[in-house]
Design a protein around this motif. Structure first.
Motif, short mmCIF file in Angstrom:
data_model
loop_
_atom_site.label_atom_id
_atom_site.label_comp_id
_atom_site.label_asym_id
_atom_site.label_seq_id
_atom_site.Cartn_x
_atom_site.Cartn_y
_atom_site.Cartn_z
N UNK A 200 0.81 -1.22 0.00
CA UNK A 200 0.00 0.00 0.00
C UNK A 200 0.84 1.27 0.00
N UNK A 201 2.06 1.17 -0.48
CA UNK A 201 2.94 2.35 -0.55
C UNK A 201 4.01 2.10 -1.61
N UNK A 202 4.58 3.18 -2.10
CA UNK A 202 5.64 3.05 -3.10
C UNK A 202 6.88 2.42 -2.47
N UNK A 203 7.50 1.55 -3.22
CA UNK A 203 8.70 0.87 -2.74
C UNK A 203 9.85 1.21 -3.69
N UNK A 204 11.01 1.59 -3.17
CA UNK A 204 12.13 1.90 -4.05
C UNK A 204 12.66 0.66 -4.75
N UNK A 205 13.14 0.85 -5.96
CA UNK A 205 13.65 -0.27 -6.75
C UNK A 205 14.84 -0.95 -6.09
N UNK A 206 15.48 -0.24 -5.16
CA UNK A 206 16.67 -0.79 -4.51
C UNK A 206 16.38 -2.06 -3.71
N UNK A 207 15.12 -2.28 -3.33
CA UNK A 207 14.81 -3.48 -2.54
C UNK A 207 15.18 -4.74 -3.30
N UNK A 208 15.15 -4.66 -4.63
CA UNK A 208 15.47 -5.85 -5.43
C UNK A 208 16.97 -6.10 -5.51
N UNK A 209 17.76 -5.10 -5.17
CA UNK A 209 19.20 -5.31 -5.13
C UNK A 209 19.56 -6.27 -4.00
N UNK A 210 18.77 -6.25 -2.94
CA UNK A 210 19.02 -7.12 -1.80
C UNK A 210 18.26 -8.44 -1.91
#
Length: 225
Positions: A200-210
């Motif tokens: 229910x909120x925007x998530x930065x693309x960086x989460x996929x780096x981890x």
């Protein structure tokens, strides 16, 4: 029945809820087409990278097969019948998960033999019996070999589901006797959109780096501790 008691406890505490995800649609369509024509194998291999929801899909397949209202033409589960309620409670007597025991890294031959024996017996609810093995590539060599007899001589109305992110580590003879459902992860933009919608909120693309390419791993990372 000690195995039954262990199965109930394990299912109630750690079994994933039956669920489909958008990027699994091709595999689900493949399975439903086979179901309608009576060509679903007695053994399925769900293969794909970590974090794409293979365990949830296996739980969904089991729920659909065991649902009291699931017909020969359509594969789905209602969520309301006695069977679905038993699955929700983690206590369905004809569904059992086989995982490495606590503090163990591998699935033992004794665990596989017990599961195969359950599959060979009469269903408690006069329907299918389903065993889910995960992760299947962590079976000991002797456990994998013991599974071959069940794969070669399946009992009626029994379904075996193997889950693996490393299918190449399985015995070729095991792989060749399974109907394969390959689950690929979504494109990065689609995965990011899905994780954002779930939270229910925007998530930065960086989460996929981890988290790599697995949306469920990314979701877990974005949720934090």
């Amino acid at each position: 029945d000690l195995l039954m008691a262990e199965s109930k406890t394990d299912n109630a505490t750690s079994t994933p809820a039956p669920r489909q995800f958008p990027w699994q649609s091709a595999a689900i369509d493949q399975l439903r087409t086979a179901w309608r024509s009576g060509r679903v194998s007695h053994a399925l291999l769900l293969q794909g990278p970590e974090g794409v929801g293979k365990k949830h899909l296996a739980a969904w397949i089991a729920a659909a097969v065991l649902c009291d209202r699931s017909g020969a033409r359509e594969l789905d589960h209602c969520g309301e019948c006695a069977s679905c309620k038993l699955i929700e409670a983690g206590s369905h007597p004809d569904l059992f998960w086989v995982r490495p025991e606590e503090d163990k890294q591998q699935i033992s031959i004794d665990q596989l033999r017990a599961a195969c024996e359950r599959l060979s017996k009469t269903s408690y609810r006069e329907g299918y019996k389903v065993a889910i093995v995960e992760p299947a590539h962590q079976m000991t060599p002797s456990a994998a070999n013991s599974l071959l007899k069940t794969l070669e001589e399946p009992s009626g109305d029994a379904l075996l589901i193997l889950i693996s992110s490393r299918p190449s580590a399985l015995l070729p003879t095991v792989r060749s006797r399974c109907q394969k459902l390959s689950i690929a992860g979504p494109r990065a933009a689609e995965a990011l959109e899905w994780v954002s919608a779930e939270l229910g909120r925007e998530v930065p693309a960086e989460v996929f780096e981890f988290a790599g390419s697995g949306p469920l791993k990314a979701l877990e990372h974005a949720q934090g501790p």
